[in-house]
Design an enzyme around this catalytic site. Structure first.
Site, PDB file in Angstrom:
ATOM      1  N   ARG A  73       0.851  -1.191   0.000  1.00 46.20           N
ATOM      2  CA  ARG A  73       0.000   0.000   0.000  1.00 46.20           C
ATOM      3  C   ARG A  73       0.888   1.243   0.000  1.00 46.20           C
ATOM      4  O   ARG A  73       1.775   1.374   0.836  1.00 46.20           O
ATOM      5  CB  ARG A  73      -0.916   0.011   1.227  1.00 46.20           C
ATOM      6  CG  ARG A  73      -1.914  -1.147   1.263  1.00 46.20           C
ATOM      7  CD  ARG A  73      -2.851  -1.017   2.446  1.00 46.20           C
ATOM      8  NE  ARG A  73      -3.719  -2.162   2.607  1.00 46.20           N
ATOM      9  CZ  ARG A  73      -4.860  -2.339   1.955  1.00 46.20           C
ATOM     10  NH1 ARG A  73      -5.267  -1.426   1.090  1.00 46.20           N
ATOM     11  NH2 ARG A  73      -5.601  -3.407   2.165  1.00 46.20           N
ATOM     12  N   THR A  74       0.637   2.132  -0.934  1.00 45.63           N
ATOM     13  CA  THR A  74       1.339   3.411  -0.986  1.00 45.63           C
ATOM     14  C   THR A  74       0.268   4.492  -0.970  1.00 45.63           C
ATOM     15  O   THR A  74      -0.187   4.946  -2.020  1.00 45.63           O
ATOM     16  CB  THR A  74       2.192   3.533  -2.272  1.00 45.63           C
ATOM     17  OG1 THR A  74       3.015   2.368  -2.392  1.00 45.63           O
ATOM     18  CG2 THR A  74       3.096   4.765  -2.220  1.00 45.63           C
ATOM     19  N   ASN A 111      -9.312   1.559  -5.228  1.00 43.22           N
ATOM     20  CA  ASN A 111      -9.583   3.003  -5.246  1.00 43.22           C
ATOM     21  C   ASN A 111      -8.336   3.864  -5.125  1.00 43.22           C
ATOM     22  O   ASN A 111      -8.056   4.720  -5.966  1.00 43.22           O
ATOM     23  CB  ASN A 111     -10.548   3.358  -4.106  1.00 43.22           C
ATOM     24  CG  ASN A 111     -11.886   2.697  -4.262  1.00 43.22           C
ATOM     25  OD1 ASN A 111     -11.967   1.489  -4.337  1.00 43.22           O
ATOM     26  ND2 ASN A 111     -12.944   3.474  -4.306  1.00 43.22           N
ATOM     27  N   GLY A 112      -7.582   3.663  -4.038  1.00 44.61           N
ATOM     28  CA  GLY A 112      -6.400   4.480  -3.805  1.00 44.61           C
ATOM     29  C   GLY A 112      -5.371   4.316  -4.902  1.00 44.61           C
ATOM     30  O   GLY A 112      -4.731   5.291  -5.333  1.00 44.61           O
ATOM     31  N   THR A 133     -10.712  -5.325  -6.385  1.00 41.99           N
ATOM     32  CA  THR A 133     -11.046  -5.115  -4.980  1.00 41.99           C
ATOM     33  C   THR A 133     -12.094  -6.112  -4.522  1.00 41.99           C
ATOM     34  O   THR A 133     -13.036  -6.405  -5.261  1.00 41.99           O
ATOM     35  CB  THR A 133     -11.571  -3.689  -4.704  1.00 41.99           C
ATOM     36  OG1 THR A 133     -12.035  -3.609  -3.356  1.00 41.99           O
ATOM     37  CG2 THR A 133     -12.699  -3.295  -5.619  1.00 41.99           C
ATOM     38  N   ASP A 135     -14.046  -5.410  -2.230  1.00 44.82           N
ATOM     39  CA  ASP A 135     -15.159  -4.582  -1.767  1.00 44.82           C
ATOM     40  C   ASP A 135     -16.131  -4.186  -2.879  1.00 44.82           C
ATOM     41  O   ASP A 135     -17.219  -3.687  -2.593  1.00 44.82           O
ATOM     42  CB  ASP A 135     -14.624  -3.304  -1.102  1.00 44.82           C
ATOM     43  CG  ASP A 135     -13.815  -3.601   0.145  1.00 44.82           C
ATOM     44  OD1 ASP A 135     -14.253  -4.440   0.938  1.00 44.82           O
ATOM     45  OD2 ASP A 135     -12.739  -2.999   0.315  1.00 44.82           O
ATOM     46  N   GLY A 178     -14.998  -4.507   4.890  1.00 44.34           N
ATOM     47  CA  GLY A 178     -15.703  -3.399   4.248  1.00 44.34           C
ATOM     48  C   GLY A 178     -15.762  -2.204   5.176  1.00 44.34           C
ATOM     49  O   GLY A 178     -16.709  -2.054   5.933  1.00 44.34           O
ATOM     50  N   HIS A 280      -8.587 -11.603   7.062  1.00 42.27           N
ATOM     51  CA  HIS A 280      -7.863 -11.657   5.792  1.00 42.27           C
ATOM     52  C   HIS A 280      -8.069 -12.949   5.023  1.00 42.27           C
ATOM     53  O   HIS A 280      -7.663 -13.054   3.864  1.00 42.27           O
ATOM     54  CB  HIS A 280      -6.364 -11.417   6.041  1.00 42.27           C
ATOM     55  CG  HIS A 280      -6.040  -9.987   6.342  1.00 42.27           C
ATOM     56  ND1 HIS A 280      -6.237  -9.431   7.582  1.00 42.27           N
ATOM     57  CD2 HIS A 280      -5.575  -8.991   5.548  1.00 42.27           C
ATOM     58  CE1 HIS A 280      -5.884  -8.157   7.558  1.00 42.27           C
ATOM     59  NE2 HIS A 280      -5.485  -7.863   6.333  1.00 42.27           N
ATOM     60  N   ARG A 283      -9.549 -12.541   1.668  1.00 43.89           N
ATOM     61  CA  ARG A 283      -8.721 -12.130   0.527  1.00 43.89           C
ATOM     62  C   ARG A 283      -7.968 -13.302  -0.100  1.00 43.89           C
ATOM     63  O   ARG A 283      -7.424 -13.177  -1.188  1.00 43.89           O
ATOM     64  CB  ARG A 283      -7.659 -11.108   0.974  1.00 43.89           C
ATOM     65  CG  ARG A 283      -8.185  -9.776   1.431  1.00 43.89           C
ATOM     66  CD  ARG A 283      -6.998  -8.846   1.671  1.00 43.89           C
ATOM     67  NE  ARG A 283      -7.417  -7.526   2.063  1.00 43.89           N
ATOM     68  CZ  ARG A 283      -7.816  -6.567   1.231  1.00 43.89           C
ATOM     69  NH1 ARG A 283      -7.842  -6.817  -0.069  1.00 43.89           N
ATOM     70  NH2 ARG A 283      -8.175  -5.385   1.666  1.00 43.89           N
TER      71      ARG A 283
END
Length: 358
Positions: A73-74, A111-112, A133, A135, A178, A280, A283
């Protein structure tokens, strides 16, 4: 043709299937293509950590969960800040792109990750993205890969809770992933036969949840299954400002919203309440057949955009058909569950409580 490829954000099932779809389509439709895989997401692009992929690297990965390239994640809010070594992150990514003489960057993310992809596109890089995703909250597409597999995992958890809940006459809360949206909880809650479904978009009333439990007891149903999104919020907390809510949460002693609700229900109902959090696990594992198919098809469509040099777009699904959407229309937006959503209406018609007063 030189293509850069990376997976960004949280991992999910079918990332490998999607990359395979892109790669196999490119290999089969052009005589000369090189694919550079950046390791650990945008971080690999910033630090120039990559490997030149071989065609065989994309074989045998269709059924594998996770990502063969690794991910990280950045956060976009930190993207313009130097990294620990003092490097300018955006400048580093642009330099890597140009040093490798890439024709296009392929990004698989949520999204990010799309905000960063849109930024790089605005900076002049050719970018094509794939919606990933669990989600299913990426704006502009009806379905993201990873979602169906996560539904399967969450649904199996609810399925397996039913027998122990019935045996012990207990209330069980299954906390589903979520933070911002309730798509996963809504779908898995209906598929798993949950009696109450609580999602972020519809603030719940504790007394209404309790009334549903008592109503079931009067009907001779001695157990209740609650599917609760990790971002669900009570109607009382929903009235607070962001600052007030942040301060209130500092006083919480519970590890999550499910445990908080469990405590409230036990005090008011005097009934045993248990919490299960698959976490997790949702995922991970082998992607579902439907996700493998979807991810593969999205990969094929992404390769088509690259071959046509139709850059600056995300592959999407609109009205059941594959299409594209400009990155600027995706970046920074979240697809929320509409409170008048057809699925919401159907759930309530079944007698499922959404925790809101009638």
């Amino acid at each position: 043709m030189k293509i850069g490829m990376l997976t960004s954000g949280g991992d999910c099932q079918s990332l490998n299937a999607a990359m395979r779809g892109v790669a196999k389509t490119l290999y089969n439709n052009t005589n000369d293509v090189e694919i550079y895989g950046f390791l650990d997401g945008y971080k690999g692009m910033i630090t120039k950590n990559y490997k030149l992929m071989k065609e065989e690297d994309f074989s045998g990965i269709l059924t594998e969960g996770g990502t063969i390239l690794g991910t990280s994640r950045t956060p976009f809010k930190y993207i313009n800040e130097p990294d620990k070594e003092g490097r300018d992150k955006v400048a580093g990514m642009i330099k890597t792109y140009k040093d490798l003489k890439l024709d296009c960057l392929v990004m698989l993310g949520g999204n990010g990750s799309h905000k960063t992809a849109a930024l790089l596109s605005q900076k002049g890089l050719n970018v094509v993205t794939l919606p990933k995703t669990i989600d299913n909250d990426i704006e502009g597409t009806e379905m993201s890969f990873g979602f169906q597999s996560a539904i399967d995992v969450a649904t199996r958890t609810i399925d397996e809770i039913h027998t122990t809940a019935a045996s012990h006459s207990r209330v069980f809360i299954v906390e589903i992933m979520g933070h911002k949206t309730g798509w996963l909880t809504l779908h898995s809650g209906i598929a798993g036969g949950a009696d109450i479904i609580l999602i972020p978009e519809i603030p719940y009333n504790v007394d209404e949840v309790l009334n549903t439990i008592r109503k079931r007891e009067k009907q001779g149903k001695k157990f209740t299954i609650i599917a609760m999104a990790e971002g669900a919020i009570s109607d009382e907390d929903a009235k607070l400002s962001k600052k007030e809510l942040k301060e209130k949460r500092k006083t919480y002693t519970f590890p999550s919203v499910a445990y908080q609700l469990s405590d409230e229900l036990q005090k008011k109902a005097g009934q045993e309440v248990r919490v299960t959090i698959p976490g997790h696990v949702q995922r991970g594992g082998i992607p579902s057949a439907s996700d493998r198919t979807l991810a593969t098809r999205i990969g094929v469509e992404a390769a088509g955009l690259i071959l046509r040099k139709d850059y600056g777009n995300m592959v999407c699904i609109k009205e059941g058909k594959f299409s594209k959407i400009p990155l600027e229309e995706v970046a920074g937006k979240t697809k929320m569950v509409n409170v008048d959503n057809e699925l919401i209406r159907q759930a309530e018609s079944l007698g499922i409580s959404l925790g809101r007063k009638a």
